[in-house]
Scaffold this motif. Structure first.
Motif, PDB file in Angstrom:
ATOM      1  N   VAL A   1       1.006  -1.064  -0.042  1.00  0.00           N
ATOM      2  CA  VAL A   1       0.132  -0.158   0.042  1.00  0.00           C
ATOM      3  C   VAL A   1       0.818   1.316   0.176  1.00  0.00           C
ATOM      4  O   VAL A   1       1.857   1.331   0.572  1.00  0.00           O
ATOM      5  N   GLN A   2       0.428   2.246  -0.842  1.00  0.00           N
ATOM      6  CA  GLN A   2       1.449   3.471  -0.843  1.00  0.00           C
ATOM      7  C   GLN A   2       0.094   4.612  -0.840  1.00  0.00           C
ATOM      8  O   GLN A   2      -0.925   4.554  -1.278  1.00  0.00           O
ATOM      9  N   LEU A   3       0.818   5.664   0.138  1.00  0.00           N
ATOM     10  CA  LEU A   3      -0.086   6.557   0.126  1.00  0.00           C
ATOM     11  C   LEU A   3       0.538   8.178  -0.391  1.00  0.00           C
ATOM     12  O   LEU A   3       1.623   8.092  -0.086  1.00  0.00           O
ATOM     13  N   GLN A   4      -0.180   8.762  -1.225  1.00  0.00           N
ATOM     14  CA  GLN A   4       0.516   9.875  -1.953  1.00  0.00           C
ATOM     15  C   GLN A   4      -0.414  11.183  -1.525  1.00  0.00           C
ATOM     16  O   GLN A   4      -1.586  11.494  -1.715  1.00  0.00           O
ATOM     17  N   ALA A   5       0.177  11.933  -0.449  1.00  0.00           N
ATOM     18  CA  ALA A   5      -0.489  13.088   0.176  1.00  0.00           C
ATOM     19  C   ALA A   5      -0.103  14.329  -0.763  1.00  0.00           C
ATOM     20  O   ALA A   5       0.937  14.546  -1.087  1.00  0.00           O
ATOM     21  N   SER A   6      -0.958  15.228  -0.844  1.00  0.00           N
ATOM     22  CA  SER A   6      -0.914  16.449  -1.614  1.00  0.00           C
ATOM     23  C   SER A   6      -1.658  17.695  -0.746  1.00  0.00           C
ATOM     24  O   SER A   6      -2.375  17.354   0.039  1.00  0.00           O
ATOM     25  N   GLY A   7      -1.282  18.905  -0.969  1.00  0.00           N
ATOM     26  CA  GLY A   7      -1.884  20.088  -0.418  1.00  0.00           C
ATOM     27  C   GLY A   7      -0.985  20.514   0.678  1.00  0.00           C
ATOM     28  O   GLY A   7       0.287  20.473   0.605  1.00  0.00           O
ATOM     29  N   GLY A   8      -1.623  21.546   1.427  1.00  0.00           N
ATOM     30  CA  GLY A   8      -0.868  22.182   2.481  1.00  0.00           C
ATOM     31  C   GLY A   8      -0.241  23.440   1.967  1.00  0.00           C
ATOM     32  O   GLY A   8      -0.635  23.902   0.944  1.00  0.00           O
ATOM     33  N   GLY A   9       0.666  23.866   3.162  1.00  0.00           N
ATOM     34  CA  GLY A   9       1.445  25.228   2.455  1.00  0.00           C
ATOM     35  C   GLY A   9       0.988  26.230   3.392  1.00  0.00           C
ATOM     36  O   GLY A   9       0.887  25.928   4.738  1.00  0.00           O
ATOM     37  N   LEU A  10       1.330  27.545   3.101  1.00  0.00           N
ATOM     38  CA  LEU A  10       1.159  28.495   4.120  1.00  0.00           C
ATOM     39  C   LEU A  10      -0.169  29.465   4.063  1.00  0.00           C
ATOM     40  O   LEU A  10      -0.514  29.938   2.726  1.00  0.00           O
ATOM     41  N   VAL A  11      -0.620  29.697   4.951  1.00  0.00           N
ATOM     42  CA  VAL A  11      -2.181  30.526   4.952  1.00  0.00           C
ATOM     43  C   VAL A  11      -2.000  31.668   6.146  1.00  0.00           C
ATOM     44  O   VAL A  11      -1.321  31.112   7.249  1.00  0.00           O
ATOM     45  N   GLN A  12      -2.719  32.431   6.141  1.00  0.00           N
ATOM     46  CA  GLN A  12      -3.042  33.361   7.151  1.00  0.00           C
ATOM     47  C   GLN A  12      -3.952  32.853   8.150  1.00  0.00           C
ATOM     48  O   GLN A  12      -4.578  31.958   7.590  1.00  0.00           O
ATOM     49  N   ALA A  13      -3.918  33.282   9.373  1.00  0.00           N
ATOM     50  CA  ALA A  13      -4.893  32.747  10.383  1.00  0.00           C
ATOM     51  C   ALA A  13      -6.411  33.202   9.692  1.00  0.00           C
ATOM     52  O   ALA A  13      -6.458  34.265   9.277  1.00  0.00           O
ATOM     53  N   GLY A  14      -7.324  32.292   9.749  1.00  0.00           N
ATOM     54  CA  GLY A  14      -8.665  32.577   9.397  1.00  0.00           C
ATOM     55  C   GLY A  14      -8.775  31.968   7.958  1.00  0.00           C
ATOM     56  O   GLY A  14      -9.844  31.989   7.291  1.00  0.00           O
ATOM     57  N   GLY A  15      -7.688  31.564   7.364  1.00  0.00           N
ATOM     58  CA  GLY A  15      -7.976  30.903   6.057  1.00  0.00           C
ATOM     59  C   GLY A  15      -7.987  29.479   5.960  1.00  0.00           C
ATOM     60  O   GLY A  15      -8.521  29.074   6.885  1.00  0.00           O
ATOM     61  N   SER A  16      -8.007  29.098   4.763  1.00  0.00           N
ATOM     62  CA  SER A  16      -8.504  27.618   4.307  1.00  0.00           C
ATOM     63  C   SER A  16      -7.412  26.979   3.552  1.00  0.00           C
ATOM     64  O   SER A  16      -6.651  27.705   2.646  1.00  0.00           O
ATOM     65  N   LEU A  17      -7.306  25.774   3.814  1.00  0.00           N
ATOM     66  CA  LEU A  17      -6.313  24.754   3.048  1.00  0.00           C
ATOM     67  C   LEU A  17      -7.057  23.787   3.019  1.00  0.00           C
ATOM     68  O   LEU A  17      -8.107  22.985   3.728  1.00  0.00           O
ATOM     69  N   SER A  18      -6.703  22.943   1.939  1.00  0.00           N
ATOM     70  CA  SER A  18      -7.349  21.357   1.691  1.00  0.00           C
ATOM     71  C   SER A  18      -6.135  20.427   1.523  1.00  0.00           C
ATOM     72  O   SER A  18      -5.099  20.856   0.679  1.00  0.00           O
ATOM     73  N   LEU A  19      -6.195  19.306   2.002  1.00  0.00           N
ATOM     74  CA  LEU A  19      -5.223  18.374   1.714  1.00  0.00           C
ATOM     75  C   LEU A  19      -6.060  17.155   1.094  1.00  0.00           C
ATOM     76  O   LEU A  19      -7.115  16.820   1.428  1.00  0.00           O
ATOM     77  N   SER A  20      -5.091  16.352   0.252  1.00  0.00           N
ATOM     78  CA  SER A  20      -5.788  15.016  -0.160  1.00  0.00           C
ATOM     79  C   SER A  20      -4.702  13.915  -0.020  1.00  0.00           C
ATOM     80  O   SER A  20      -3.603  14.258  -0.051  1.00  0.00           O
ATOM     81  N   CYS A  21      -5.329  12.657  -0.115  1.00  0.00           N
ATOM     82  CA  CYS A  21      -4.211  11.663   0.203  1.00  0.00           C
ATOM     83  C   CYS A  21      -4.829  10.414  -0.840  1.00  0.00           C
ATOM     84  O   CYS A  21      -6.042   9.855  -0.412  1.00  0.00           O
ATOM     85  N   ALA A  22      -4.001  10.061  -1.767  1.00  0.00           N
ATOM     86  CA  ALA A  22      -4.392   8.919  -2.692  1.00  0.00           C
ATOM     87  C   ALA A  22      -3.850   7.663  -2.136  1.00  0.00           C
ATOM     88  O   ALA A  22      -2.645   7.699  -2.260  1.00  0.00           O
ATOM     89  N   ALA A  23      -4.554   6.535  -2.017  1.00  0.00           N
ATOM     90  CA  ALA A  23      -4.161   5.336  -1.637  1.00  0.00           C
ATOM     91  C   ALA A  23      -3.917   4.333  -2.661  1.00  0.00           C
ATOM     92  O   ALA A  23      -4.977   4.561  -3.826  1.00  0.00           O
ATOM     93  N   SER A  24      -3.117   3.603  -2.938  1.00  0.00           N
ATOM     94  CA  SER A  24      -3.026   2.553  -4.069  1.00  0.00           C
ATOM     95  C   SER A  24      -2.405   1.220  -3.284  1.00  0.00           C
ATOM     96  O   SER A  24      -1.632   1.242  -2.353  1.00  0.00           O
ATOM     97  N   GLY A  25      -2.650   0.134  -4.196  1.00  0.00           N
ATOM     98  CA  GLY A  25      -2.156  -1.015  -3.683  1.00  0.00           C
ATOM     99  C   GLY A  25      -3.262  -1.968  -3.236  1.00  0.00           C
ATOM    100  O   GLY A  25      -4.382  -1.801  -3.590  1.00  0.00           O
ATOM    101  N   ASN A  26      -2.966  -2.936  -2.323  1.00  0.00           N
ATOM    102  CA  ASN A  26      -3.947  -3.862  -1.573  1.00  0.00           C
ATOM    103  C   ASN A  26      -4.629  -3.308  -0.722  1.00  0.00           C
ATOM    104  O   ASN A  26      -4.225  -3.706   0.695  1.00  0.00           O
ATOM    105  N   ILE A  27      -5.585  -2.740  -0.965  1.00  0.00           N
ATOM    106  CA  ILE A  27      -6.543  -2.206   0.066  1.00  0.00           C
ATOM    107  C   ILE A  27      -7.654  -2.853   0.224  1.00  0.00           C
ATOM    108  O   ILE A  27      -8.442  -3.226  -0.540  1.00  0.00           O
ATOM    109  N   PHE A  28      -7.861  -3.472   1.685  1.00  0.00           N
ATOM    110  CA  PHE A  28      -9.051  -4.032   1.881  1.00  0.00           C
ATOM    111  C   PHE A  28     -10.055  -3.127   2.095  1.00  0.00           C
ATOM    112  O   PHE A  28     -10.305  -2.014   1.958  1.00  0.00           O
TER     113      PHE A  28
END
Length: 119
Positions: A1-28
């Motif tokens: 199983v491999q996980l590939q995360a993306s997103g994040g970064g720098l933001v000011q307080a009160g702001g928004s960010l999004s993260l994503s994580c894609a999984a691959s391989g033998n996932i039950f």
């Protein structure tokens, strides 16, 4: 199983960010995807988790601000972070707990992605 995360970064307080994580391989079919975070000198903590049937749980500190979701067809989990605070600054790690909790599931981790919230 491999996980590939993306997103994040720098933001000011009160702001928004999004993260994503894609999984691959033998996932039950029964699994849980989650986001943890860690700051230097502290233990990694659970931020939010979602099971394959959509059950979610959140750390008290992020309830009402963060939303975790997933697309089972894509084996991808998302974390929408709103109203960010400086104390949300951390390295965020994607996690896949593969298998039912009663079956000694195996934990897999993605690479960390940095989230920095400036005041």
């Amino acid at each position: 199983v491999q996980l590939q995360a993306s997103g994040g970064g720098l933001v000011q307080a009160g702001g928004s960010l999004s993260l994503s994580c894609a999984a691959s391989g033998n996932i039950f079919a029964i699994n849980r995807m989650a986001w943890y975070r860690q700051v230097p000198g502290k233990e990694r903590e659970l931020v939010a988790a979602v099971t394959n049937v959509g059950t979610t749980n959140y750390a008290d500190s992020v309830k009402g601000r963060f939303t975790i979701s997933r697309d089972n067809a894509k084996n991808t989990a998302y974390l929408q972070m709103n109203s960010l605070r400086p104390e949300d600054t951390a390295v965020y790690y994607c996690n896949l707990r593969n298998g039912h909790s009663a079956w000694s599931p195996v934990d897999y981790w993605g690479q960390g992605t940095e989230v920095t919230v400036s005041s």
